[in-house]
Design an enzyme around this catalytic site. Sequence first.
Site, PDB file in Angstrom:
ATOM      1  N   ASP A 147       5.505  14.852  14.006  1.00 34.37           N
ATOM      2  CA  ASP A 147       5.805  14.486  12.616  1.00 34.37           C
ATOM      3  C   ASP A 147       4.564  14.654  11.740  1.00 34.37           C
ATOM      4  O   ASP A 147       4.238  13.782  10.927  1.00 34.37           O
ATOM      5  CB  ASP A 147       6.322  13.044  12.537  1.00 34.37           C
ATOM      6  CG  ASP A 147       7.034  12.749  11.215  1.00 34.37           C
ATOM      7  OD1 ASP A 147       7.466  13.713  10.549  1.00 34.37           O
ATOM      8  OD2 ASP A 147       7.157  11.564  10.855  1.00 34.37           O
ATOM      9  N   GLY A 203       8.617   1.462   7.697  1.00 35.38           N
ATOM     10  CA  GLY A 203       8.794   0.343   6.790  1.00 35.38           C
ATOM     11  C   GLY A 203       7.636   0.245   5.813  1.00 35.38           C
ATOM     12  O   GLY A 203       6.769   1.117   5.769  1.00 35.38           O
ATOM     13  N   PRO A 204       7.589  -0.826   5.007  1.00 37.05           N
ATOM     14  CA  PRO A 204       6.510  -0.980   4.023  1.00 37.05           C
ATOM     15  C   PRO A 204       5.172  -1.275   4.690  1.00 37.05           C
ATOM     16  O   PRO A 204       5.118  -1.816   5.793  1.00 37.05           O
ATOM     17  CB  PRO A 204       6.980  -2.172   3.175  1.00 37.05           C
ATOM     18  CG  PRO A 204       7.880  -2.948   4.079  1.00 37.05           C
ATOM     19  CD  PRO A 204       8.559  -1.939   4.954  1.00 37.05           C
ATOM     20  N   VAL A 205       4.088  -0.915   3.988  1.00 33.50           N
ATOM     21  CA  VAL A 205       2.730  -1.151   4.477  1.00 33.50           C
ATOM     22  C   VAL A 205       2.024  -2.071   3.488  1.00 33.50           C
ATOM     23  O   VAL A 205       2.020  -1.817   2.282  1.00 33.50           O
ATOM     24  CB  VAL A 205       1.949   0.166   4.625  1.00 33.50           C
ATOM     25  CG1 VAL A 205       0.569  -0.096   5.208  1.00 33.50           C
ATOM     26  CG2 VAL A 205       2.716   1.157   5.497  1.00 33.50           C
ATOM     27  N   SER A 245       8.577   5.755   6.978  1.00 30.52           N
ATOM     28  CA  SER A 245       9.852   5.738   7.691  1.00 30.52           C
ATOM     29  C   SER A 245       9.996   4.491   8.557  1.00 30.52           C
ATOM     30  O   SER A 245      11.108   4.062   8.854  1.00 30.52           O
ATOM     31  CB  SER A 245       9.981   6.990   8.557  1.00 30.52           C
ATOM     32  OG  SER A 245       8.877   7.117   9.436  1.00 30.52           O
ATOM     33  N   LYS A 269       1.725  -2.498   8.831  1.00 31.72           N
ATOM     34  CA  LYS A 269       2.986  -1.763   8.688  1.00 31.72           C
ATOM     35  C   LYS A 269       4.110  -2.618   9.277  1.00 31.72           C
ATOM     36  O   LYS A 269       4.106  -2.934  10.466  1.00 31.72           O
ATOM     37  CB  LYS A 269       2.900  -0.422   9.412  1.00 31.72           C
ATOM     38  CG  LYS A 269       4.115   0.471   9.209  1.00 31.72           C
ATOM     39  CD  LYS A 269       4.088   1.682  10.128  1.00 31.72           C
ATOM     40  CE  LYS A 269       3.016   2.671   9.748  1.00 31.72           C
ATOM     41  NZ  LYS A 269       3.124   3.916  10.555  1.00 31.72           N
ATOM     42  N   LEU A 327       0.820  -1.214   0.000  1.00 31.36           N
ATOM     43  CA  LEU A 327       0.000   0.000   0.000  1.00 31.36           C
ATOM     44  C   LEU A 327       0.851   1.260   0.000  1.00 31.36           C
ATOM     45  O   LEU A 327       0.421   2.312  -0.466  1.00 31.36           O
ATOM     46  CB  LEU A 327      -0.920   0.009   1.224  1.00 31.36           C
ATOM     47  CG  LEU A 327      -1.958  -1.113   1.312  1.00 31.36           C
ATOM     48  CD1 LEU A 327      -2.710  -1.021   2.639  1.00 31.36           C
ATOM     49  CD2 LEU A 327      -2.927  -1.047   0.143  1.00 31.36           C
TER      50      LEU A 327
END
Length: 436
Positions: A239, A126-128, A124, A142, A120
């Site tokens: 953030d 990692g991949p989702v 920061s 995530k 998806l």
Amino acid sequence: MVNRSDLVVIGISVGLALGLLLALLLFFAIKWYYGRSHLRRCANEQNSPTLPVHTAKRGVVIPDDRANTESSQPPENGAPTQHQPWWNNHTKDLTVSASGIPRYNYKDIQKATQNFTTVLGQGSFGPVYKAVMPNGELAAAKVHGSNSSQGDREFQTEVSLLGRLHHRNLVNLTGYCVDKSHRMLIYEFMSNGSLENLLYGGEGMQVLNWEERLQIALDISHGIEYLHEGAVPPVIHRDLKSANILLDHSMRAKVADFGLSKEMVLDRMTSGLKGTHGYMDPTYISTNKYTMKSDIYSFGVIILELITAIHPQQNLMEYINLASMSPDGIDEILDQKLVGNASIEEVRLLAKIANRCVHKTPRKRPSIGEVTQFILKIKQSRSRGRRQDTMSSSFGVGYEEDLSRVMSRIKDQHVELGLLAGVKEENHQERNIATT
């Protein structure tokens, strides 16, 4: 000959001595027993280490199964496995943490994501990946990446905070995984992705109309308002950026990614620089001290993104500073997709709020409650039909011809501002070289 009174004294003395001896023996026996228990607990903790997570009222411990969980393999990029209703015949290793968030093992998430096939996005942490959870609901998994800039601390912060923070404009954490070296966070599925992708995704992406952008600004404001004024203790996100604003099927916005967030225990707190370039409060950068007004600055940048569709890392603030030299400068850098479809009066009012949020002096920035009220007034004015100055009506007769002329003028202005920003950047670099 010993008399009776002497015998009584001797008996009492012997009794006291024996009693004292027994008390000492009992004391050392108890001490030995607790010492053995402590050593046994320490040994158990070494065999099954834990990651402590603190909530507002009590400590929450997330078990770390690195030492006692069955071996599992990391995600592979091979072909996806055939998806089956695995939860119907699979006994899940599922527990509920003290914060009330379900815990899954690695194999559960591996199956729910069909071996991590549908990506998806990438953040920061990692991949989702897209996942189908045991209850049939879609979710976003995530996964902590090996080259991630975030680690266990950010992971613990996310689980801890979202275990106690619940609001319609905050993304809901529905589960987590701690299994050997694997760290995963499971969120509710937000079908329209991030605000960043919608604004900058290129051809084929849905275009956000002005009404949707105004509602998104209000949704974000409500989410931050809950963090700053509703949570106890208050929370600073640290953030805020368009990539961390997610949108559901109705284009309603929710704030996400709390890995860098901090509970506010003082009026201002000192920290090493954390955040994203382009969104960080300049005062925080220069002093290492962040406050709630640091979040306000980041939110102001997001509002300006909604108006201009210019990314902060593409000199957005340079454009804003140059546009501020003209009374109607914001009109010139309005997102071209909004030309003819937005109320100029509303655009200017929202830009005015954003400019206050990014004021260089933190104390002159509004509180999040004030920002919410300002945006609400714009929406209320719209709902009562008080719009007086839309771009379409301001062009008058020959609208299409004028619209073409305005589009051309805005394009020229974008080019001119881009050149000016480039010149300013070159001068800045030359000054840096001269001083080195």
